[in-house]
Enzyme design. Structure first.
Site, PDB file in Angstrom:
ATOM      1  CD  GLU A 261       6.892   5.329  -2.953  1.00  0.00           C
ATOM      2  OE1 GLU A 261       6.605   4.875  -4.191  1.00  0.00           O
ATOM      3  OE2 GLU A 261       8.090   4.907  -2.464  1.00  0.00           O
TER       4      GLU A 261
ATOM      5  CD  GLU B 173      12.056   4.636  -2.550  1.00  0.00           C
ATOM      6  OE1 GLU B 173      11.472   4.514  -1.488  1.00  0.00           O
ATOM      7  OE2 GLU B 173      12.259   5.842  -3.066  1.00  0.00           O
TER       8      GLU B 173
ATOM      9  N   GLY C  43       9.388   1.850  -0.292  1.00  0.00           N
ATOM     10  CA  GLY C  43      10.977   1.931   0.378  1.00  0.00           C
ATOM     11  C   GLY C  43      11.510   0.692   0.234  1.00  0.00           C
TER      12      GLY C  43
ATOM     13  CB  ALA D  44       8.623   4.218   4.416  1.00  0.00           C
TER      14      ALA D  44
HETATM   15  C1  HXC Z   1       3.061  -0.006   7.762  1.00  0.00           C
HETATM   16  C2  HXC Z   1       2.133  -1.927   6.700  1.00  0.00           C
HETATM   17  C3  HXC Z   1       3.009  -1.808   5.573  1.00  0.00           C
HETATM   18  C4  HXC Z   1       3.689  -0.392   5.439  1.00  0.00           C
HETATM   19  C5  HXC Z   1       1.997  -3.366   5.511  1.00  0.00           C
HETATM   20  N1  HXC Z   1       1.613  -3.259   6.847  1.00  0.00           N
HETATM   21  N2  HXC Z   1       2.504  -2.611   4.822  1.00  0.00           N
HETATM   22  N3  HXC Z   1       2.479  -1.355   8.033  1.00  0.00           N
HETATM   23  N4  HXC Z   1       3.784   0.209   6.803  1.00  0.00           N
HETATM   24  N5  HXC Z   1       4.241   0.078   4.385  1.00  0.00           N
HETATM   25  C6  HXC Z   1       1.003  -3.824   7.672  1.00  0.00           C
HETATM   26  C7  HXC Z   1      -0.632  -3.805   7.536  1.00  0.00           C
HETATM   27  O1  HXC Z   1      -0.935  -2.641   7.951  1.00  0.00           O
HETATM   28  C8  HXC Z   1      -0.971  -5.014   7.986  1.00  0.00           C
HETATM   29  O2  HXC Z   1      -0.894  -4.837   9.635  1.00  0.00           O
HETATM   30  C9  HXC Z   1       0.043  -6.121   8.122  1.00  0.00           C
HETATM   31  O3  HXC Z   1       1.261  -5.287   7.539  1.00  0.00           O
HETATM   32  C10 HXC Z   1      -0.169  -6.913   7.048  1.00  0.00           C
HETATM   33  O4  HXC Z   1      -0.631  -6.253   5.935  1.00  0.00           O
HETATM   34  P1  HXC Z   1      -2.047  -6.496   4.932  1.00  0.00           P
HETATM   35  O5  HXC Z   1      -2.199  -5.215   4.399  1.00  0.00           O
HETATM   36  O6  HXC Z   1      -3.010  -7.157   5.808  1.00  0.00           O
HETATM   37  O7  HXC Z   1      -1.562  -7.494   4.021  1.00  0.00           O
HETATM   38  P2  HXC Z   1      -1.970  -7.892   2.649  1.00  0.00           P
HETATM   39  O8  HXC Z   1      -3.778  -7.634   2.568  1.00  0.00           O
HETATM   40  O9  HXC Z   1      -1.655  -9.176   2.068  1.00  0.00           O
HETATM   41  O10 HXC Z   1      -1.544  -6.822   1.689  1.00  0.00           O
HETATM   42  C11 HXC Z   1      -0.087  -6.759   1.369  1.00  0.00           C
HETATM   43  C12 HXC Z   1       0.157  -5.314   0.759  1.00  0.00           C
HETATM   44  C13 HXC Z   1      -0.425  -4.008   1.642  1.00  0.00           C
HETATM   45  C14 HXC Z   1      -0.277  -5.292  -0.426  1.00  0.00           C
HETATM   46  C15 HXC Z   1       1.747  -5.381   0.831  1.00  0.00           C
HETATM   47  O11 HXC Z   1      -0.006  -4.426   2.863  1.00  0.00           O
HETATM   48  C16 HXC Z   1       0.058  -2.718   1.363  1.00  0.00           C
HETATM   49  O12 HXC Z   1      -0.337  -2.494   0.177  1.00  0.00           O
HETATM   50  N6  HXC Z   1       1.012  -2.246   1.981  1.00  0.00           N
HETATM   51  C17 HXC Z   1       1.440  -0.920   1.800  1.00  0.00           C
HETATM   52  C18 HXC Z   1       2.241  -0.950   0.763  1.00  0.00           C
HETATM   53  C19 HXC Z   1       2.782   0.553   0.197  1.00  0.00           C
HETATM   54  O13 HXC Z   1       2.151   1.260  -0.044  1.00  0.00           O
HETATM   55  N7  HXC Z   1       4.208   0.799   0.429  1.00  0.00           N
HETATM   56  C20 HXC Z   1       4.724   2.057   0.274  1.00  0.00           C
HETATM   57  C21 HXC Z   1       4.608   2.918   1.378  1.00  0.00           C
HETATM   58  S1  HXC Z   1       5.116   4.726   1.192  1.00  0.00           S
HETATM   59  P3  HXC Z   1      -2.291  -4.957  10.521  1.00  0.00           P
HETATM   60  O14 HXC Z   1      -1.835  -4.319  11.909  1.00  0.00           O
HETATM   61  O15 HXC Z   1      -3.487  -4.113   9.863  1.00  0.00           O
HETATM   62  O16 HXC Z   1      -2.251  -6.606  10.495  1.00  0.00           O
HETATM   63  C22 HXC Z   1       6.777   4.360   1.031  1.00  0.00           C
HETATM   64  C23 HXC Z   1       7.657   5.644   0.917  1.00  0.00           C
HETATM   65  C24 HXC Z   1       9.149   5.605   1.208  1.00  0.00           C
HETATM   66  O17 HXC Z   1       7.505   3.482   1.138  1.00  0.00           O
HETATM   67  C25 HXC Z   1       9.882   6.807   1.176  1.00  0.00           C
HETATM   68  C26 HXC Z   1       9.730   7.441   2.590  1.00  0.00           C
HETATM   69  C27 HXC Z   1      10.622   8.917   2.799  1.00  0.00           C
END
Ligand code: HXC
Length: 258
Positions: free
Chosen positions: A132, A112, A109, A64
């Protein structure tokens, strides 16, 4: 649509989450677009199989949208979870088979979203996880429920408590994905699978999905009753009559109807 592309090839639809700058992260707008497309898919009787994938070769969906979530109030977070859960449940309840073509990160997400599909095919670079708790939240689009049902409570708890990512091989080992293929072959393999499903009697395939999905939510007696009802329902179809007649005549069915 701003964040989703959608195309139909014969009786197979391919839906692609497309926010590659943000690794296809799901914001509210994308979820609303997804909801609208799924409603269209539900009404389109020419679609026999739905494939869901992500744009680019790095991510299926990296979760998400953390930026959008970062400032949410309790009320907004609740609405966001309700929206995502409602869309994902609609995907799960589609009568047609669904395949997630997981082409990279499937986190939070994103994992999911893959879990509400019937089948998951992953490329070798795919990574799965429910990170999460590293962000101070729980999964909110069904992860605590579906991951446990798919890989078992013990494995789901380990993955969710640690938030660790697993690679495609490990995901295959624990039954989270059906098959791992090379990244370049992913869509071909998925389309072959979708084609082999779409060649079968579409109403019967749908009935099988309904029987399995309903059956795992109820006791076995009730599940068996569903199966009997759905099985006998097939005898209302032309496909049943044509296919059995074709078998007895030692010929192949030309094409199943819908
Ligand atoms: C918003 C995101 C994002 C996310 C990546 N990006 N994941 N933006 N939400 N979930 C964005 C980054 O901020 C970055 O933007 C660009 O995408 C590229 O990502 P990088 O981090 O620079 O890439 P990399 O170093 O290769 O790392 C990849 C990654 C990392 C390991 C996937 O991006 C990451 O850990 N992302 C978050 C993963 C996560 O925690 N997901 C769960 C979210 S909670 P910029 O502008 O900086 O270039 C969830 C809850 C669901 O999903 C339920 C809700 C009700």
């Amino acid at each position: 649509m701003e964040n989703i592309s959608f195309e139909k090839r014969d009786n197979i639809a391919v839906l692609k989450i497309s926010r590659p700058k943000f690794l296809n992260a799901l914001n509210s707008n994308t979820l609303l677009e997804l909801d609208s497309i799924i409603e269209d898919v539900k009404r389109d009787k020419d679609i026999y199989v739905l494939v869901i994938t992500g744009e680019g070769n790095k991510a299926f969906v990296a979760g998400a949208d953390i930026k959008e979530m970062s400032n949410m109030s309790v009320f907004e977070a609740r609405e966001f979870s309700i929206l995502g859960n409602s869309v994902f449940r609609k995907i799960e309840k589609l009568e047609i088979p669904t395949i997630a073509a997981v082409n990279g990160y499937a986190l939070g997400g994103g994992c999911e979203l893959s879990l509400c599909c019937d089948i998951r095919i992953a490329s070798e670079n795919a990574k799965f996880g429910q990170p999460e708790v590293t962000l101070g939240i729980t999964p909110g689009f069904g992860g605590t429920q579906r991951l446990a049902r798919i890989v078992g409570t013990s494995r789901a708890k380990e993955l969710i408590y640690t938030g660790r990512m697993i690679d495609a091989k490990e995901a295959e080992k624990i039954g989270l994905v059906n098959k791992v293929v090379t990244q370049e072959n992913l869509m071909d393999e998925v389309m072959d699978l979708a084609n082999s499903i779409s060649k079968n009697a579409p109403i019967a395939v749908r009935m099988c999905k309904v029987a399995i999905n309903r059956g795992i939510e109820v006791d076995i007696e009730t599940g068996i009753q569903y199966e009997t009802e759905l099985f006998s329902h097939c005898f209302l179809t032309e496909d049943q009559r044509d296919a059995m007649a074709a078998f007895l005549d030692k010929r192949k069915v030309d094409k199943f109807k819908n």
